[in-house]
Design an enzyme around this catalytic site. Sequence first.
Site, PDB file in Angstrom:
ATOM      1  N   CYS A 124       0.783  -1.241   0.000  1.00 37.51           N
ATOM      2  CA  CYS A 124       0.000   0.000   0.000  1.00 37.51           C
ATOM      3  C   CYS A 124       0.813   1.289   0.000  1.00 37.51           C
ATOM      4  CB  CYS A 124      -0.935   0.022   1.211  1.00 37.51           C
ATOM      5  SG  CYS A 124      -1.999  -1.416   1.388  1.00 37.51           S
TER       6      CYS A 124
ATOM      7  N   HIS B 195      -1.906   7.190   4.125  1.00 38.22           N
ATOM      8  CA  HIS B 195      -0.894   6.136   4.277  1.00 38.22           C
ATOM      9  C   HIS B 195       0.527   6.571   3.943  1.00 38.22           C
ATOM     10  CE1 HIS B 195      -0.977   1.477   4.642  1.00 38.22           C
ATOM     11  NE2 HIS B 195      -1.179   2.070   5.807  1.00 38.22           N
TER      12      HIS B 195
END
Length: 518
Positions: A74, A137
């Site tokens: 990710c 993120h």
Amino acid sequence: MERRLLLPLCVCWALSAGGAERSGPPNLLLLLMDDMGWGDLGVFGEPSKETPNLDQMASEGMLFPNFYTANPLCSPSRAALLTGRLPIRNGFYTTNAHARNAYTPQEIVGGIPGSELLLPELLKKAGYVSKIIGKWHLGHRPQFHPLKHGFDEWFGSPNCHFGPYDNKATPNIPVYRDKEMIGRYYEDFKIDLKTGEANLTQIYLQEALDFISRQQASHQPFFLYWAIDATHAPVYASKQFLGTSQRGLYGDAVREIDDSIGKILKSLQNLGISENTFVFFTSDNGAALISAPKQGGSNGRFLCGKQTTFEGGMREPAIAWWPGHIPAGHVSHQLGNVMDLFTTSLSLAGLQPPSDRQIDGIDLSPAILQGKLIDRPIFYYRGNEMMAVRLGLYKAHYWTWSNSWEQFSQGIDFCPGQNISGVTTHTQEEHTKLPLLFHLGRDPGEKYLISFSSYEYQEVMEQISPKVQLHKETMVPGEPQLNVCDKAIMNWAPPGCEKLGKCLEPPKSNPKKCFWPH
């Protein structure tokens, strides 16, 4: 060549609502999925055909069956998308161990460096207003937040909703509106781990529709980065979609996402700005087969999944949509990468990429708008190691590794049901002197090695080897951001927690090297 391409595009940028002309660059809408696999869409062959809106998007736009992420995990892939640079250049990697995947859980001290130039920062030069909806993120500490790196608005979370969280050993993840938290996952924004029910996708949808409507009314170009996470385990869907898919809860999540994207595209059409909005759909990495079948998707015919540099871990579904500009129903066999969205977006905005740093993404507008094919390699990285490279239809593995024997014996398997002897190895195997070579056209599953002694092998490697050598000779790694962990800097007391009475007491600081088993 790139400058000449911008001139005819500017002539076309004149359509807006009500027929009124609006000169200027197109709106940019990037739809980034989380752990959605190449085989999850009907247009890519998923048999249940439960993605009618995405399939229609492809029929009205352009399909990219050879599109890749920059990392099989990710955080690094998101950093690559927004900087146009490989994670090893922008710092989203670790040197704590060789070829280890690393991301940004709460205890990570690092984040996106201030020296990196992100897409929304650069788009400001062309008057864009930018918003991120969903998962950031790229660092949860305030100095790393989206509004410090060019975004004007944010609704979403700094980390993944993957737990477990208990507000004791690990705090629940905050949800932000712009600079301050407005609640936490599993408290104010509930995800029922038993049923999978959560209304987050509906909230993210409404945020997108509201932003698009506001920007259309203000006549300012916008960049919307819709980075939702319903297909990342623990998978979730709202009540109206639960139990509606032939593929279980994961399919329910995909169906809700598909429905939401259909509504977003319809909104663009209803507002009269679809012909002035470039939309691109893709995923951050391959489907997480470790979570399948109940909590993970499909990578189709490709080998393995998330966490690996085999095709299943890094080849992504991808669709470009821009009515009136992109020819409908076309398929491009251009080799693409999420980093290209950085460079392509700048090109469409009439901007040049930064010249003071290495940009790995290329401008895909000739491929998208003119059907051209651009010769370029695709590099597959895992942490600090270049594992493989693709050139044309050939892929050469310089290192192979799925995961360790120790993890495999504990039931952690990134390639369930797929065991290719000498390829899906459980020890790190080096092949730099004699790379493993596959032809992805006739062997997309990476099952059949091309013989080292064959003329084909020698001819292909004569083309690949100089590109790899040049790449390595000119590689200047950035400072690794994912080496140090400290539980004291987790989401104990995010900005805005005081107003909500949701501040938690942090433990004493104890920085240490992060352990990355994969």
